[in-house]
Motif scaffolding. Structure first.
Motif, PDB file in Angstrom:
ATOM      1  N   GLN A  15    -112.006  39.406 -47.596  1.00 50.21           N
ATOM      2  CA  GLN A  15    -110.892  38.692 -46.967  1.00 50.21           C
ATOM      3  C   GLN A  15    -109.589  39.464 -47.136  1.00 50.21           C
ATOM      4  OE1 GLN A  15    -111.250  34.981 -49.086  1.00 50.21           O
ATOM      5  NE2 GLN A  15    -112.453  33.993 -47.470  1.00 50.21           N
ATOM      6  N   ALA A  16    -109.368  40.051 -48.313  1.00 56.47           N
ATOM      7  CA  ALA A  16    -108.147  40.824 -48.547  1.00 56.47           C
ATOM      8  C   ALA A  16    -108.081  42.032 -47.618  1.00 56.47           C
ATOM      9  CB  ALA A  16    -108.091  41.267 -50.009  1.00 56.47           C
ATOM     10  N   THR A  17    -109.224  42.665 -47.371  1.00 62.58           N
ATOM     11  CA  THR A  17    -109.254  43.804 -46.451  1.00 62.58           C
ATOM     12  C   THR A  17    -108.865  43.382 -45.045  1.00 62.58           C
ATOM     13  OG1 THR A  17    -110.991  44.867 -47.764  1.00 62.58           O
ATOM     14  CG2 THR A  17    -110.711  45.623 -45.506  1.00 62.58           C
ATOM     15  N   ALA A  18    -109.363  42.231 -44.613  1.00 58.53           N
ATOM     16  CA  ALA A  18    -109.015  41.723 -43.277  1.00 58.53           C
ATOM     17  C   ALA A  18    -107.544  41.345 -43.194  1.00 58.53           C
ATOM     18  CB  ALA A  18    -109.893  40.520 -42.932  1.00 58.53           C
ATOM     19  N   LEU A  19    -107.004  40.725 -44.242  1.00 60.63           N
ATOM     20  CA  LEU A  19    -105.579  40.373 -44.254  1.00 60.63           C
ATOM     21  C   LEU A  19    -104.703  41.627 -44.222  1.00 60.63           C
ATOM     22  CD1 LEU A  19    -105.543  37.508 -46.915  1.00 60.63           C
ATOM     23  CD2 LEU A  19    -105.359  37.262 -44.432  1.00 60.63           C
ATOM     24  N   GLU A  20    -105.113  42.647 -44.978  1.00 61.16           N
ATOM     25  CA  GLU A  20    -104.348  43.893 -44.997  1.00 61.16           C
ATOM     26  C   GLU A  20    -104.350  44.560 -43.626  1.00 61.16           C
ATOM     27  OE1 GLU A  20    -104.200  48.144 -47.460  1.00 61.16           O
ATOM     28  OE2 GLU A  20    -105.757  46.650 -47.882  1.00 61.16           O
ATOM     29  N   ALA A  21    -105.519  44.572 -42.967  1.00 59.89           N
ATOM     30  CA  ALA A  21    -105.612  45.170 -41.631  1.00 59.89           C
ATOM     31  C   ALA A  21    -104.749  44.403 -40.638  1.00 59.89           C
ATOM     32  CB  ALA A  21    -107.064  45.194 -41.176  1.00 59.89           C
ATOM     33  N   THR A  22    -104.717  43.083 -40.760  1.00 60.01           N
ATOM     34  CA  THR A  22    -103.911  42.257 -39.860  1.00 60.01           C
ATOM     35  C   THR A  22    -102.431  42.515 -40.060  1.00 60.01           C
ATOM     36  OG1 THR A  22    -105.612  40.536 -39.867  1.00 60.01           O
ATOM     37  CG2 THR A  22    -103.396  39.884 -39.179  1.00 60.01           C
ATOM     38  N   LEU A  23    -101.984  42.533 -41.312  1.00 62.67           N
ATOM     39  CA  LEU A  23    -100.572  42.770 -41.594  1.00 62.67           C
ATOM     40  C   LEU A  23    -100.159  44.159 -41.119  1.00 62.67           C
ATOM     41  CD1 LEU A  23     -98.661  40.744 -42.867  1.00 62.67           C
ATOM     42  CD2 LEU A  23     -98.901  41.937 -45.042  1.00 62.67           C
ATOM     43  N   ALA A 127    -107.771  22.971 -51.119  1.00 59.90           N
ATOM     44  CA  ALA A 127    -106.911  24.077 -51.553  1.00 59.90           C
ATOM     45  C   ALA A 127    -107.348  25.388 -50.910  1.00 59.90           C
ATOM     46  CB  ALA A 127    -106.904  24.198 -53.072  1.00 59.90           C
ATOM     47  N   THR A 128    -107.551  25.343 -49.607  1.00 59.97           N
ATOM     48  CA  THR A 128    -107.925  26.538 -48.847  1.00 59.97           C
ATOM     49  C   THR A 128    -107.115  26.587 -47.560  1.00 59.97           C
ATOM     50  OG1 THR A 128    -109.742  25.407 -47.690  1.00 59.97           O
ATOM     51  CG2 THR A 128    -110.288  26.555 -49.743  1.00 59.97           C
ATOM     52  N   VAL A 129    -107.083  27.766 -46.957  1.00 50.32           N
ATOM     53  CA  VAL A 129    -106.454  27.939 -45.650  1.00 50.32           C
ATOM     54  C   VAL A 129    -107.419  28.675 -44.731  1.00 50.32           C
ATOM     55  CG1 VAL A 129    -104.098  27.971 -46.534  1.00 50.32           C
ATOM     56  CG2 VAL A 129    -105.367  30.113 -46.332  1.00 50.32           C
ATOM     57  N   SER A 130    -107.196  28.475 -43.433  1.00 47.22           N
ATOM     58  CA  SER A 130    -107.915  29.199 -42.392  1.00 47.22           C
ATOM     59  C   SER A 130    -106.871  29.953 -41.585  1.00 47.22           C
ATOM     60  CB  SER A 130    -108.686  28.230 -41.501  1.00 47.22           C
ATOM     61  OG  SER A 130    -109.212  28.900 -40.363  1.00 47.22           O
ATOM     62  N   ILE A 131    -107.070  31.257 -41.370  1.00 46.74           N
ATOM     63  CA  ILE A 131    -106.031  32.080 -40.765  1.00 46.74           C
ATOM     64  C   ILE A 131    -106.634  33.080 -39.784  1.00 46.74           C
ATOM     65  CG2 ILE A 131    -106.100  33.785 -42.635  1.00 46.74           C
ATOM     66  CD1 ILE A 131    -103.065  34.073 -42.339  1.00 46.74           C
ATOM     67  N   TRP A 132    -105.908  33.309 -38.689  1.00 41.93           N
ATOM     68  CA  TRP A 132    -106.328  34.315 -37.716  1.00 41.93           C
ATOM     69  C   TRP A 132    -106.089  35.711 -38.271  1.00 41.93           C
ATOM     70  CZ3 TRP A 132    -103.429  38.276 -35.718  1.00 41.93           C
ATOM     71  CH2 TRP A 132    -104.032  39.024 -34.716  1.00 41.93           C
ATOM     72  N   THR A 133    -107.048  36.621 -38.041  1.00 44.04           N
ATOM     73  CA  THR A 133    -106.879  38.028 -38.382  1.00 44.04           C
ATOM     74  C   THR A 133    -107.398  38.867 -37.223  1.00 44.04           C
ATOM     75  OG1 THR A 133    -109.079  38.403 -39.399  1.00 44.04           O
ATOM     76  CG2 THR A 133    -107.340  37.468 -40.801  1.00 44.04           C
ATOM     77  N   THR A 134    -107.122  40.140 -37.270  1.00 41.17           N
ATOM     78  CA  THR A 134    -107.616  41.053 -36.233  1.00 41.17           C
ATOM     79  C   THR A 134    -109.131  41.221 -36.313  1.00 41.17           C
ATOM     80  OG1 THR A 134    -107.115  42.907 -37.725  1.00 41.17           O
ATOM     81  CG2 THR A 134    -105.454  42.335 -36.064  1.00 41.17           C
ATOM     82  N   ARG A 135    -109.743  40.730 -37.379  1.00 38.34           N
ATOM     83  CA  ARG A 135    -111.201  40.802 -37.533  1.00 38.34           C
ATOM     84  C   ARG A 135    -111.848  39.433 -37.378  1.00 38.34           C
ATOM     85  NH1 ARG A 135    -111.928  45.165 -42.541  1.00 38.34           N
ATOM     86  NH2 ARG A 135    -110.539  46.774 -41.639  1.00 38.34           N
ATOM     87  N   GLY A 136    -111.150  38.530 -36.727  1.00 39.27           N
ATOM     88  CA  GLY A 136    -111.666  37.180 -36.535  1.00 39.27           C
ATOM     89  C   GLY A 136    -110.976  36.197 -37.455  1.00 39.27           C
TER      90      GLY A 136
END
Length: 272
Positions: A15-23, A127-136
């Motif tokens: 998940q961190a890799t996907a967030l980093e790619a999105t940012l 205590a969770t979130v759902s977020i759009w990323t460039t990997r889905g």
């Protein structure tokens, strides 16, 4: 009244890799759009949308992410113009003014990116979130925070939230709109507070809050910064980066504790 609540995300490595790619993708798109806006002298939201919306979509951004990039760049130029009008970058023609206005605005790879409720949803009970990323879309990203702040978040969160990476840690900065408390037009008492350096706060009731420890730590921080700057090695720069902001956060925490202590003491005196 608006307050900002910061919660810490606890993503898995994937998940961190996907967030980093999105940012990174959003800020690369912001830098591209900023250079185009500067070159063509188009900085309004409407103008940028006509100019670059299709190109941003072609870069892999969703419709909402593309709109947020447009607004982010437009708002950055609006802020720059406002600062220039009041003279914050210096007088027109000065080196500082030319340096600030003669090139396009750039965004760091890890700069904060706004998300609205269409691309970010909160599951407060889990205590969770759902977020759009460039990997889905990523689901069930855990988050944590102070219980009082989480309660504010659950009751009063409104509008956008900013995704931010700082020193390898992931955060969401959410805005909460709290109803204004009606002011007491007939107080039954008051207390005076004198602010200083030796004593951070001295109340009219005679209570003092010494700044000796804070000033001692500030001096230690100043010496450490100077030592690391003189050394100038890669490891020294890494340590300085980790240490950056620690002094300000410590002072803010101490000031907050002192203000809370003063209010608590007043409440105790009132109950007597």
């Amino acid at each position: 009244m608006k307050l900002v609540v910061r919660v810490k995300l606890l993503p898995t490595p994937e998940q961190a890799t996907a967030l980093e790619a999105t940012l990174r993708s959003c800020n690369e798109a912001s830098n591209w759009l900023s250079s185009e806006a500067f070159a063509r002298r188009v900085t309004s939201r409407a103008g940028l949308q006509v100019l670059a919306y299709a190109d941003l979509r072609a870069r892999g951004l969703s419709s909402q992410a593309a709109l947020h990039v447009l607004r982010k760049v437009a708002d950055a130029y609006s802020a720059l113009k406002a600062h220039a009008r009041v003279g914050n970058p210096g007088k027109p023609g000065s080196k500082r003014y030319v340096r600030a206005t003669s090139k396009s605005i750039t965004f760091r790879a890890g700069a904060a990116q706004p998300f609205d409720d269409r691309c970010l949803s909160w599951q407060m009970d889990a205590a969770t979130v759902s977020i759009w990323t460039t990997r889905g879309r990523l689901k069930r990203i855990a988050f944590t925070g102070h219980p009082e702040q989480l309660e504010l978040l659950a009751r009063y969160r409104r509008g956008e939230s900013d995704l931010l990476c700082r020193n390898g840690q992931w955060y969401l900065i959410a805005t909460c709109e709290i109803p204004e408390v009606e002011e007491n037009s007939r107080p039954d008492g008051f207390v005076g507070v004198d602010l200083g350096i030796v004593n951070i706060a001295t109340t009219s009731t005679g209570r003092r809050h010494s700044g000796r420890r804070l000033n001692r730590r500030r001096e230690q921080d100043r010496k450490l910064r100077g030592k690391l700057q003189r050394k100038g090695t890669k490891s020294a720069k890494r340590r300085a980066k980790r240490h950056a902001g620690k002094e300000a956060r410590r002072a803010r925490d101490i000031n907050h504790k002192i203000s809370k202590c003063i209010v608590a003491c007043l409440q105790i005196l009132r109950l007597r």
